[in-house]
Design an enzyme around this catalytic site. Structure first.
Site, PDB file in Angstrom:
ATOM      1  N   THR A 305      -5.388  -4.806  -1.156  1.00 40.68           N
ATOM      2  CA  THR A 305      -5.136  -4.423  -2.550  1.00 40.68           C
ATOM      3  C   THR A 305      -4.780  -2.947  -2.664  1.00 40.68           C
ATOM      4  O   THR A 305      -3.891  -2.568  -3.430  1.00 40.68           O
ATOM      5  CB  THR A 305      -6.364  -4.731  -3.423  1.00 40.68           C
ATOM      6  OG1 THR A 305      -6.555  -6.147  -3.472  1.00 40.68           O
ATOM      7  CG2 THR A 305      -6.180  -4.212  -4.842  1.00 40.68           C
ATOM      8  N   HIS A 482      -1.409  -9.498  -2.982  1.00 41.89           N
ATOM      9  CA  HIS A 482      -1.318  -9.914  -1.575  1.00 41.89           C
ATOM     10  C   HIS A 482      -1.612 -11.408  -1.473  1.00 41.89           C
ATOM     11  O   HIS A 482      -1.901 -12.065  -2.472  1.00 41.89           O
ATOM     12  CB  HIS A 482      -2.278  -9.110  -0.686  1.00 41.89           C
ATOM     13  CG  HIS A 482      -3.712  -9.155  -1.139  1.00 41.89           C
ATOM     14  ND1 HIS A 482      -4.503 -10.274  -1.026  1.00 41.89           N
ATOM     15  CD2 HIS A 482      -4.496  -8.206  -1.720  1.00 41.89           C
ATOM     16  CE1 HIS A 482      -5.710 -10.023  -1.493  1.00 41.89           C
ATOM     17  NE2 HIS A 482      -5.733  -8.778  -1.937  1.00 41.89           N
TER      18      HIS A 482
END
Length: 687
Positions: A305, A482
């Protein structure tokens, strides 16, 4: 028979025999872990041979240290070293299962900034067979306790000890030479740690990573203005003009960035048992006033992240090892989106996040980025059933954020970070409104439930925006940060996607995540351009009419007709509309077929693409590792001073509420809250 008995006696009654037993068991165990717990992708006789032998040299070198000690101490030192090596192996098994990578010193050093809910995550991913990493240690201890192995207190001659260590170093050297022969530039141009482990071994990888970490520190100390000049020269030569058709179409609009945690592109339009998993996002994705990208890829590395945020805010890649935000977010100079928009267009900048402020070092990195407000968990009411995994559940988070959003002076640049759709994808029964998938993979099956919950929360926020009229002057950007399902779940991924099989090339395609720009009156479309998170900032700035041609950004406007469409992955892999590179092999993107016998022209083209990716990653690393932006800033940009920002709740809210700002939503609503217009079905909030 006599010779077998003699060999057995030597193994169980001499110090060298004990050392041999420990070494052989350690070697076989490590090789088993390589084959069963990691996805190293060994191809061909040479790679498989090196994979087989590489545990031996390091094992011999490290375990051999114990032989320098005398008497019983020698045995216990060998066992302690074996246990520590096993613990390192075990830790990497768990880390690899979740992140498809190996532990690094940078990650270990910054683990304090990512430790929230760590125990639950470890428990969720640990398998019984993982403890086989300690099998050899347990076996040797048992053999010692039951006196099958007898302790030999006689000291070994120093010459013998030195010969063992010399032999280990020699084998390491031979291993390295063979590896370099098979893969040129292994230690100088490798971005994928799988290669280091595959060719050299997991303990050699630890040494390599330690060296790279020290080298990075030295690089910052030696960096000077000439380093940034070479970066600028590259960026100027590769500059892509933005699309003038979209320049400034959102000028002066609020920007609301919705961070879709672990959200993959395949969820858009995905149905489970006839039910849409994400009906609200599906509607936005296909809306006439939404620009959606269907070939947009996450490009994160170990920082996950935080890497996504680094790219979105700065158009700089995350690092090969560790998290750039955690390692450099406090000390480095940045020219980030919030600072650019505040200085160039008068934006109020803020981040709202229902998780710990220290996670990924956000409470420091955001100051370096120039965010005026950061509202983490401490700003929110947190009851036991409000919190799950890594923060407050999304519906509750949005509900409690209204009182802050409505007081922000407009135009604002606001990022809202959701967390419910985070590994391990479990949610309490009262919030489950869709059934789990049935792949049999516990890590995967809850994914649709948490994604569905996130989608419901998005729908509730969007309805509030429509009721308050905020939707009329706000550009909403949605992005997945992601993957949610890592590359270690091929079988389950194949079942989800209804595919017969799922290979590494399929997994690269699986790295697609959503990117959507939604605004009333925007000329929408589904854009097929190949791009990644590195390209978001230039695309956004062009939509807002903010020039960025003299900034240090490695991305480009995704809407540009000249977009190069080369999407780099952090490990050096890439994908383009024509070709892809995955773990050292090349593929045709459209057919998915491996390129086995390229002609000279195609070979040169693939090498050029690979070199472009490597160059871009290396230069971006140089900017961060060397803190090069301290040597350069555009004439219009004022260097950010982190000390100017204070995220203390009382002081921040005092500043936010101190003025009756006429541009805020609260003021425009006759100085009344809009809280009642936010409707949620969160069971925790039922009265």
């Amino acid at each position: 028979m006599k010779s077998i008995k003699s060999s057995f006696n030597w193994l169980t009654n001499t110090k060298l025999g004990f050392f041999t037993i420990v070494l052989v068991l350690f070697w076989l165990k490590t090789y088993w872990v390589y084959l069963n717990k990691f996805n190293l992708g060994a191809v061909g006789p040479m790679q498989n041979f090196l994979l087989l032998i590489n545990p031996l040299p390091a094992g011999m070198l490290l375990l051999g240290i114990g032989l320098f000690f005398k008497g019983r101490k020698s045995y216990w030192i060998v066992m302690i070293i074996d246990f520590l090596l096993s613990l390192w192996l075990f830790a990497n098994i768990l880390y690899y299962r979740e992140f498809s990578n190996f532990l690094s010193f940078s990650i270990i050093k910054t683990s304090g900034s990512t430790s929230d809910n760590l125990g639950k995550s470890i428990a969720g991913i640990t398998q019984a067979s993982d403890f086989l990493a300690f099998l050899d240690v347990a076996l040797i201890i048992a053999l010692l306790i039951f006196k099958i192995i007898h302790i030999d207190i006689r000291p070994l001659k120093l010459r013998v000890n030195l010969m063992i260590e010399t032999l280990a170093l020699t084998l390491m050297g031979i291993n390295l030479l063979m590896a370099q022969e098979d893969r040129s530039g292994l230690l100088t141009r490798t971005f994928d740690n799988n290669y280091i482990v595959k060719y050299l071994g997991i303990n050699e990888y630890a040494v390599y990573d330690g060296f790279k970490t020290a080298q990075t520190s030295a690089q910052m100390a030696k960096a000077n203005v000439s380093d940034i000049n070479s970066v600028q020269k590259y960026l100027k030569a590769n500059y892509v003009k933005p699309n003038p058709e979209y320049t400034g179409v959102a000028k002066g609009k609020n920007v609301l960035v919705i961070h879709l945690e672990s959200f993959q592109q395949f969820l858009i339009g995905y149905k489970w048992k006839g039910k849409e998993v994400t009906p609200n996002l599906n509607k936005i994705y296909h809306a006439k006033d939404t620009i959606s990208f269907d070939n947009f890829f996450n490009q994160v590395g170990q920082g996950k992240t935080s890497d996504a945020e680094m790219m979105l805010e700065n158009s700089l890649y995350g690092l090969q090892s560790g998290s750039a935000m955690s390692s450099y977010g406090t000390s480095n100079t940045f020219q980030s989106a919030p600072a650019i928009l505040h200085q160039e267009a008068g934006y109020t900048t803020a981040v709202m996040h229902g998780g710990a402020g220290s996670f990924w070092n956000r409470n420091n990195a955001y100051k370096s980025f120039g965010y005026q407000y950061f509202m983490p968990l401490s700003y929110y009411e947190n009851k036991p059933d409000y919190y799950i995994g890594y923060g407050i559940k999304d519906k509750i988070f949005f509900d409690q954020s209204i009182k802050y959003i409505e007081r922000l002076p407009q135009p604002f640049y606001l990022k809202m970070i959701t967390v419910t759709n985070h590994y391990p994808y479990d949610i309490d029964k009262k919030n489950q409104t869709i059934s789990k998938t049935n792949t049999g993979d516990e890590t995967v099956d809850g994914y649709v439930q948490t994604a569905h919950y996130l989608d419901q929360a998005i729908g509730q926020l969007m309805k509030w925006m429509k009721k308050t009229g905020l939707d009329k002057n706000t550009l909403v950007m949605f992005y997945g940060d992601h993957y949610g399902i890592s590359g270690n779940h091929h079988k389950a991924s194949a079942e989800l996607l209804k595919m017969d099989s799922f290979n590494d090339f399929d997994n690269l395609n699986f790295q697609r995540v959503p990117l959507m720009f939604h605004m009333e009156g925007l000329k929408g479309k589904i854009d097929h351009t190949y791009g990644g998170e590195i390209d978001v900032l230039p695309t956004l700035l062009n939509l807002l009419g903010v020039k960025d041609n003299d900034t240090v950004q490695f991305g480009h406007d995704l809407l540009s007709k000249d977009a190069p469409q080369i999407v780099a992955q952090r490990n050096g892999d890439f994908i383009t509309p024509e070709y892809a590179k995955v773990t050292g092999s090349y593929y045709y993107t459209k057919s998915g077929k491996k390129i086995t016998h390229p002609d000279k022209k195609l070979k040169e083209k693939l090498l050029t693409l690979s070199n472009q990716v490597t160059t871009q990653l290396s230069l971006s690393d140089r900017v961060i590792n060397g803190n090069l932006l301290r040597f350069y800033q555009p004439k219009w940009f004022t260097k950010v001073k982190p000390s100017d920002y204070n995220y203390n709740k009382d002081e921040s809210l005092k500043t936010l509420y101190s003025k009756d700002n006429k541009t805020s939503l609260w003021y425009k609503n006759h100085k009344k809250t809009t809280q009642s217009k936010f409707k949620t079905d969160a069971p925790e909030l039922e009265k």
